[in-house]
Motif scaffolding. Structure first.
Motif, PDB file in Angstrom:
ATOM      1  N   GLU A   1       0.879  -1.165   0.000  1.00 12.25           N
ATOM      2  CA  GLU A   1       0.000   0.000   0.000  1.00 12.25           C
ATOM      3  C   GLU A   1       0.915   1.213   0.000  1.00 12.25           C
ATOM      4  OE1 GLU A   1      -3.946   0.606   2.455  1.00 12.25           O
ATOM      5  OE2 GLU A   1      -2.215   1.121   3.674  1.00 12.25           O
TER       6      GLU A   1
ATOM      7  N   HIS B   1      -9.192  -6.054   8.639  1.00 10.51           N
ATOM      8  CA  HIS B   1      -9.246  -7.086   7.602  1.00 10.51           C
ATOM      9  C   HIS B   1      -9.039  -8.468   8.225  1.00 10.51           C
ATOM     10  CE1 HIS B   1      -8.969  -3.588   5.184  1.00 10.51           C
ATOM     11  NE2 HIS B   1      -7.657  -3.510   5.101  1.00 10.51           N
TER      12      HIS B   1
ATOM     13  N   HIS C   1      -8.775  -1.614   0.646  1.00 11.06           N
ATOM     14  CA  HIS C   1      -8.330  -0.261   0.324  1.00 11.06           C
ATOM     15  C   HIS C   1      -7.710  -0.144  -1.062  1.00 11.06           C
ATOM     16  CE1 HIS C   1      -8.434  -0.143   4.803  1.00 11.06           C
ATOM     17  NE2 HIS C   1      -9.113   0.934   4.498  1.00 11.06           N
TER      18      HIS C   1
ATOM     19  N   ASP D   1      -6.845  -5.982  -1.246  1.00  5.92           N
ATOM     20  CA  ASP D   1      -7.213  -5.348   0.013  1.00  5.92           C
ATOM     21  C   ASP D   1      -8.466  -4.491  -0.211  1.00  5.92           C
ATOM     22  OD1 ASP D   1      -5.538  -4.519   2.757  1.00  5.92           O
ATOM     23  OD2 ASP D   1      -6.892  -2.938   2.066  1.00  5.92           O
TER      24      ASP D   1
ATOM     25  N   HIS E   1      -2.226  -6.070  -3.051  1.00  7.99           N
ATOM     26  CA  HIS E   1      -2.940  -5.083  -2.249  1.00  7.99           C
ATOM     27  C   HIS E   1      -3.913  -4.308  -3.117  1.00  7.99           C
ATOM     28  CE1 HIS E   1      -4.003  -1.433  -0.189  1.00  7.99           C
ATOM     29  NE2 HIS E   1      -3.647  -2.019   0.951  1.00  7.99           N
TER      30      HIS E   1
HETATM   31 ZN   LIG Z   1      -6.441  -2.152   3.957  1.00  5.41          ZN
END
Ligand SMILES: [Zn+2]
Length: 503
Positions: free
Chosen positions: A16, A167, A145, A143, A109
């Motif tokens: 991330e 998560h 996000h 993910d 991610h």
């Molecule tokens: Zn996340």
């Protein structure tokens, strides 16, 4: 004649990227964060990560599974050109050397950025597609996000996102991705990803998935999962600290090629998310107020919003700890990542009294060393993202002269396990305030040890107010940074309420 056994490769790249964080991941950082072959199993087979779910799913379907290469970085600044080329080369090489495969099961991610390749997850998926060939199914786990791009959706056959924040369903989603591959192989269907981007981004305190508005979005997604032909439904919160065109919320529906209802299903879910936008507000209290609100006799997990390691913070901030010391709060634990300070404490050893400067901004403290460790600890979970094995580097605990407890570590790692403290003899339950460098990532691991959770609005690379960030490349409009648009992004006067939400 027996049927040929299905052969799958398991691999991944997880980062991330906070484009507002200082520095960059460099070429020499790649090797230490790479797991190959059996080492992937050592780290993940008994964890609850997406990789563990992909492995478990493959095993359940009786496939020949080849663990290839998995590279994971702690959330931080983007990769530079050298690191980018190395990551892509390692993944590509793993596929070409060990292929051919019926499917690649990929843990990503989805909010990785490179200085050379802004949509790094898209570039990785394109490279895997090129290496594996057009006939190999590519199924990825993302993910919650993820900033999902059209390029990512086009390169993969299947993308499945986590549904929970914290998560705690990463393993389930890995199994789900494997199950979709199994269906595709047995039923002879070719899945595809239908992506609808939502012109909005959520404040971080609004992102708990068990609370409204997200709980309502999740119910709508559950309904859509029952529709015929729908193979998977994912809703993404996006990652606001990445200045890239794909930054923001999105919906992704996986359905067989030729299914014409997937687009409409994704559009309807985007409408539901857009309709909930008035709930995206995020208003943490000032640190002094949050500290004053923490009652005596109970344990408050106080989350440092601006130094959120789970979003690219360094974990070095002393902002909240400094406030606590100045306010005379004694029953406080603060964790600070500072390699030099930890080394100094290891030199003097347990029982020694020491004065040292720690963190950023440097805070001078005096105290007695109560414990040192190599920073390895284990947590069988539940933890955010499902990690089980942790390595915080040389670590230590000190009792400061004001009564507070300072925990030092050498490496910024997700503060997702209370074992980071317990392994140093520090019991969170014996303190009134535990300051953790995260917003959602500490919640699952610390919940059994704390009575309440609160948030402090602090400066840093992950500061709550992202309207203050100097965005150059993000897409516009994005609610609530802009408010005069509709769900399609077309101009429209804002309501008074919407204007009030503008940061
Ligand atoms: Zn996340």
């Amino acid at each position: 004649m027996t049927a040929r056994r299905v052969r799958v490769g398991v691999l991944g790249f997880f980062h991330e990227s906070n484009t507002f964080a200082p520095g960059a991941i460099r070429l020499e950082d790649v090797e230490p964060r790479t797991l190959s072959g059996e080492r992937i199993l050592d780290e993940h087979a008994d964890a609850d990560t997406a990789v563990s779910g992909l492995l478990a799913g493959a095993a359940r379907h009786g496939w020949e599974t080849v663990p290839l290469t998995y590279i994971e970085f702690v959330p931080s600044a983007p990769l530079d050109a050298g690191a980018t080329a190395e990551v892509i080369a390692r993944l590509r090489r793993a596929v070409t050397e060990h292929g051919p495969f019926d499917a690649l099961l990929v843990a990503l991610h989805g909010a990785a950025v490179s200085l050379a390749e802004p949509d790094l997850d898209g570039a990785v998926l394109d490279a895997l597609r090129e290496a594996a060939g057009a006939d190999t199914l590519i199924a990825g786990v993302l993910d919650l996000h993820a900033n999902v791009s059209p390029r990512m959706a086009a390169a993969a056959d299947v993308l499945v996102g986590y549904r929970t924040n914290p998560h705690v369903d990463a393993k389930d989603r890995g199994q789900e991705a494997a199950d979709i591959v199994a269906r595709a192989l047995t039923e002879g269907i070719r899945p595809r990803c239908e992506l609808v981007m939502v012109p909005a981004v959520m404040g971080i305190l609004a992102q708990a998935t068990a609370a409204e508005p997200w709980a309502g979005f999740a119910r709508a997604a559950d309904d859509t999962r029952q529709f015929p032909g729908v193979l998977s439904v994912s809703l993404f919160q996006g990652f606001p600290w990445a200045d890239v065109p794909e930054m923001g919320m999105s919906v992704l529906v996986v359905a067989p090629i030729g299914d014409h209802s997937a687009r409409g299903s994704a559009e309807r879910l985007a409408d539901v998310m857009w309709a909930g936008r008035n709930g995206f507000r995020s208003d943490p209290a000032a640190p002094a107020a949050a500290l004053a609100d923490a009652p005596a006799g109970t344990t408050t997990l106080l989350l440092d919003v601006g130094d959120n390691i789970g979003a690219g913070g360094t974990g070095a901030s002393t902002h909240v700890l400094g406030h606590a010391i100045a306010a005379g709060r004694r029953s406080v634990v603060g964790i600070v990542c500072d390699r030099d300070a930890a080394a100094l404490v290891h030199e003097v050893g347990v029982g020694a009294a020491i004065e040292l400067a720690v963190g950023e901004p440097a805070l001078t403290v005096r105290g007695t060393v109560t414990a040192v460790s190599d920073g390895h600890y284990e947590d069988p979970g539940p933890t955010h993202v499902g990690h089980r094995y942790f390595d915080a580097g040389p670590s230590a605990a000190l009792t400061l002269e004001g009564g507070q407890t300072l925990v030092l570590c050498s490496r910024a790692i997700l503060p997702s396990s209370a074992q980071q403290l317990l392994s140093l003899g520090v019991d969170p339950r014996a303190h009134e305030i535990v300051i953790a460098k995260g917003v959602h990532s500490p919640v699952a691991g610390y919940r059994p040890y704390v009575d309440r959770i609160d948030y402090a609005d602090t400066p840093g690379a992950t500061a709550n107010d992202f309207s203050a960030l100097d965005y150059r490349r993000r897409r516009r409009p994005l609610f609530p940074l802009e408010t005069e648009h509709d769900r399609a992004g077309s101009p429209r006067p804002a309501t008074d309420n919407e204007r009030s939400l503008r940061p």
